[in-house]
Design a protein around this motif. Structure first.
Motif, PDB file in Angstrom:
ATOM      1  N   GLU A  62       4.151   5.889  -5.177  1.00  0.00           N
ATOM      2  CA  GLU A  62       4.339   6.021  -6.619  1.00  0.00           C
ATOM      3  C   GLU A  62       3.247   6.885  -7.257  1.00  0.00           C
ATOM      4  OE1 GLU A  62       4.477   2.084  -8.058  1.00  0.00           O
ATOM      5  OE2 GLU A  62       6.443   1.625  -7.211  1.00  0.00           O
ATOM      6  N   GLN A  63       1.994   6.693  -6.816  1.00  0.00           N
ATOM      7  CA  GLN A  63       0.904   7.480  -7.370  1.00  0.00           C
ATOM      8  C   GLN A  63       1.053   8.956  -7.026  1.00  0.00           C
ATOM      9  OE1 GLN A  63      -2.572   5.585  -5.774  1.00  0.00           O
ATOM     10  NE2 GLN A  63      -2.418   3.796  -7.120  1.00  0.00           N
ATOM     11  N   ARG A  64       1.416   9.214  -5.760  1.00  0.00           N
ATOM     12  CA  ARG A  64       1.542  10.608  -5.357  1.00  0.00           C
ATOM     13  C   ARG A  64       2.721  11.296  -6.049  1.00  0.00           C
ATOM     14  NH1 ARG A  64       0.524  11.932   0.781  1.00  0.00           N
ATOM     15  NH2 ARG A  64       0.529  13.956  -0.224  1.00  0.00           N
ATOM     16  N   THR A  95       0.828  -1.212   0.000  1.00  0.00           N
ATOM     17  CA  THR A  95       0.000   0.000   0.000  1.00  0.00           C
ATOM     18  C   THR A  95       0.858   1.255   0.000  1.00  0.00           C
ATOM     19  OG1 THR A  95      -1.729  -1.170   1.200  1.00  0.00           O
ATOM     20  CG2 THR A  95      -1.791   1.237   1.250  1.00  0.00           C
ATOM     21  N   THR A 113       6.459  10.057   2.421  1.00  0.00           N
ATOM     22  CA  THR A 113       6.419   8.641   2.025  1.00  0.00           C
ATOM     23  C   THR A 113       7.270   7.784   2.952  1.00  0.00           C
ATOM     24  OG1 THR A 113       6.076   9.264  -0.287  1.00  0.00           O
ATOM     25  CG2 THR A 113       6.877   7.041   0.143  1.00  0.00           C
ATOM     26  N   GLN A 125       2.582   1.695  -3.450  1.00  0.00           N
ATOM     27  CA  GLN A 125       1.657   2.144  -4.490  1.00  0.00           C
ATOM     28  C   GLN A 125       1.236   3.589  -4.265  1.00  0.00           C
ATOM     29  OE1 GLN A 125      -1.508  -0.709  -4.246  1.00  0.00           O
ATOM     30  NE2 GLN A 125      -0.417  -2.261  -5.453  1.00  0.00           N
ATOM     31  N   GLU A 126       0.962   3.904  -2.992  1.00  0.00           N
ATOM     32  CA  GLU A 126       0.535   5.261  -2.689  1.00  0.00           C
ATOM     33  C   GLU A 126       1.643   6.254  -2.997  1.00  0.00           C
ATOM     34  OE1 GLU A 126      -0.739   7.111   1.426  1.00  0.00           O
ATOM     35  OE2 GLU A 126      -2.073   5.496   0.825  1.00  0.00           O
ATOM     36  N   ALA A 128       3.970  10.506  -8.980  1.00  0.00           N
ATOM     37  CA  ALA A 128       3.613  10.730 -10.385  1.00  0.00           C
ATOM     38  C   ALA A 128       2.650  11.903 -10.520  1.00  0.00           C
ATOM     39  CB  ALA A 128       2.981   9.468 -10.970  1.00  0.00           C
ATOM     40  N   THR A 129       1.671  11.968  -9.618  1.00  0.00           N
ATOM     41  CA  THR A 129       0.695  13.075  -9.690  1.00  0.00           C
ATOM     42  C   THR A 129       1.363  14.413  -9.450  1.00  0.00           C
ATOM     43  OG1 THR A 129      -1.036  11.584  -8.898  1.00  0.00           O
ATOM     44  CG2 THR A 129      -1.448  13.947  -8.706  1.00  0.00           C
TER      45      THR A 129
END
Length: 508
Positions: free
Chosen positions: A299-301, A293, A373, A296-297, A303-304
């Protein structure tokens, strides 16, 4: 000297303390007086304050970090406190933070603490000794697996469950889970899955289908780490698949299995150094889920944030360029010869300022994202590790494993640590009393039995243990009373008969 943000984030934690010098002194005093948990609390807060966000920002701006010596002092005593508490992984983390701080500016050699290097060396020696003791236990992992498989094949399913459970716990110990979270490598996964397969088969033979189904679920969780099932060359794979379809029809099971073999099992390879005899089912699932979790969180943050920053920067640059071009055209049209040089200088200055602003904003947002993170990952790992270490049944299984391997003193120490812990349940105290009785520590067994208080119906075996403990510690009259109460309700084994003769023949 400029230091990469990764180093700063390595040694930086976000909590702040209102009085860092007092916290540091209080933490050192707690360490010296043996209150290591209090020392950890105060020294952690002091270290966070000495490397607060404001001070990190000042360092990035000025290149100066005056509180670095106090930060390193707090880290040194944190390492010592963790070592005294037996938390070697946490102590090693503080030494890593100290090395990262030294990359900012060499400070350790200037600390007015002559005893610190020697103390750290002593702590390291103590840690090495514990690692050596753990290695001796870890070498039994493969033996447990092989013994469990042999017990299954010979029809001794209860013995198989006991050995295979211990082997599975060792192959997926907290230290190995931590290493997987850090490195992405888990070399013992094939042995773990082998233990799980034979656990499911043994439970099935005992008629415990729910426990067998639980092993199927654990196998699927292990396959999510790395597909391994298809590489296992086991003679009982077909039996396992049949059990899986029967006890867990709704649970997917890997189907691409290597051809079963009937050749003798290869000799076990030496076990990896570092293991703890017991592991909790739920701990490995939560650690793996937390890591997935968090990654993934993150990497998403990342990238955003990167996309948003890049888009804003592009739009701002485009708008500024368009405005500058229009202004330049107007000025050039009015007075081309006189204003051209001034216009170009202004354009260059504005572009440089804009670029600097954009770069600073990107760097700031990246640093904040990376810091957040890392903190969340660290918090999830710590929570999972603490939950694992606080479970009394984990402590009991560790003590039983130590006693089974002949390490009676270490087993007794583990039992006593649980007995002396606050808020221990009555069942846990009864288990501790039984364990101490079996290792021959009658004095402490008697203390645990007395802590239980009044025995309930069905606990006559504990009353017999108390009679033996009273006899072995010289309380013969009380031993006779307890024996008389226990005898009508317990089976007359050789051990009971022997102590009955001994106790009844004593004189007050």
């Amino acid at each position: 000297m400029a230091v990469p943000l990764a180093i700063l984030s390595l040694v930086f934690l976000t909590a702040q303390s209102p009085a860092p010098d007092d916290l540091l002194q209080r933490g050192r005093d707690s360490y010296r007086s043996g209150h290591y948990a209090d020392a950890v609390k105060d020294l952690s807060a002091a270290a966070d304050a000495f490397l607060s966000p404001a001070k990190v920002h000042a360092y990035v701006t000025t290149g100066q970090l005056p509180s670095l010596d106090k930060f390193e002092t707090a880290i040194i005593y944190l390492a010592l406190s963790y070592s005294k508490m037996g938390k070697d992984a946490d102590a090693a983390e503080q030494i890593r933070r100290l090395n990262a701080a030294e990359a900012i500016a060499p400070t350790f050699s200037k600390l007015a603490q002559p005893a610190a290097p020697a103390a750290i060396a002593a702590a390291q020696r103590e840690a090495d000794q514990r690692v050596a003791a753990a290695r001796a236990i870890a070498e039994q992992e493969d033996d447990l697996l092989q013994r469990g498989r042999d017990s299954y094949r010979s029809g001794h399913y209860a013995d198989a469950v006991k050995d295979l459970s211990a082997a599975a716990d060792a192959f997926l110990s907290p230290a190995k889970v931590h290493a997987y979270v850090t490195t992405g490598q888990l070399p013992s996964l094939d042995k773990f899955e082998t233990a799980i397969i034979y656990l499911a088969l043994s439970y099935s033979k005992m008629g415990k289908d729910a426990d067998a189904a639980e092993q199927i679920r654990r196998l699927n969780a292990a396959e999510a780490i790395a597909p391994t099932f298809s590489k296992l060359a086991l003679a009982d794979i077909a039996d396992f698949q049949a059990v899986a379809k029967r006890v867990a029809p709704g649970t997917p099971v890997p189907t691409s299995v290597a051809t079963a073999v009937t050749a003798p099992t290869p000799a076990p390879q030496p076990a990896a150094p570092a293991a703890i005899a017991a592991a909790q089912r739920e701990a490995d699932q939560r650690v793996a889920a937390a890591r997935t979790t968090a990654e993934q969180e993150a990497e998403q943050r990342i990238a955003t944030e990167r996309a948003a920053i890049q888009k804003a920067a592009d739009e701002k640059i485009a708008a500024e360029r368009e405005a500058i071009r229009k202004e330049a055209d107007r000025v050039i049209a009015e007075a081309r010869a006189a204003a051209e040089r001034e216009m170009q200088e202004k354009i260059a200055a504005e572009r440089a300022a804009m670029q600097k602003t954009i770069e600073e904003r990107i760097a700031s947002e990246r640093a904040a994202l990376e810091r957040e993170t890392q903190e969340r990952i660290a918090a999830d790992r710590l929570a999972a590790q603490r939950q694992f270490e606080s479970n009394p049944f984990t402590v009991l299984r560790r003590a039983e494993a130590l006693a089974s391997s002949g390490q009676v003193d270490e087993a007794n120490t583990t039992y006593l640590r649980l007995l002396n812990a606050p808020d221990v349940s009555r069942d846990a105290v009864a288990a501790v009393a039984t364990g101490l009785y079996r290792t021959g520590d009658y004095r402490n067994a008697l203390r645990a039995l007395q802590k239980i208080g009044t025995f309930l119906r069905g606990e006559e075996d504990l009353r017999f243990y108390k009679a033996v403990a009273l006899y072995e510690t010289g309380s013969y009259s009380e031993a006779k009373k307890e024996l008389a109460c226990a005898l009508p309700y317990i089976q007359m084994t050789d051990d009971v008969s022997r102590y009955r003769v001994k106790i009844e023949q004593t004189t007050p």
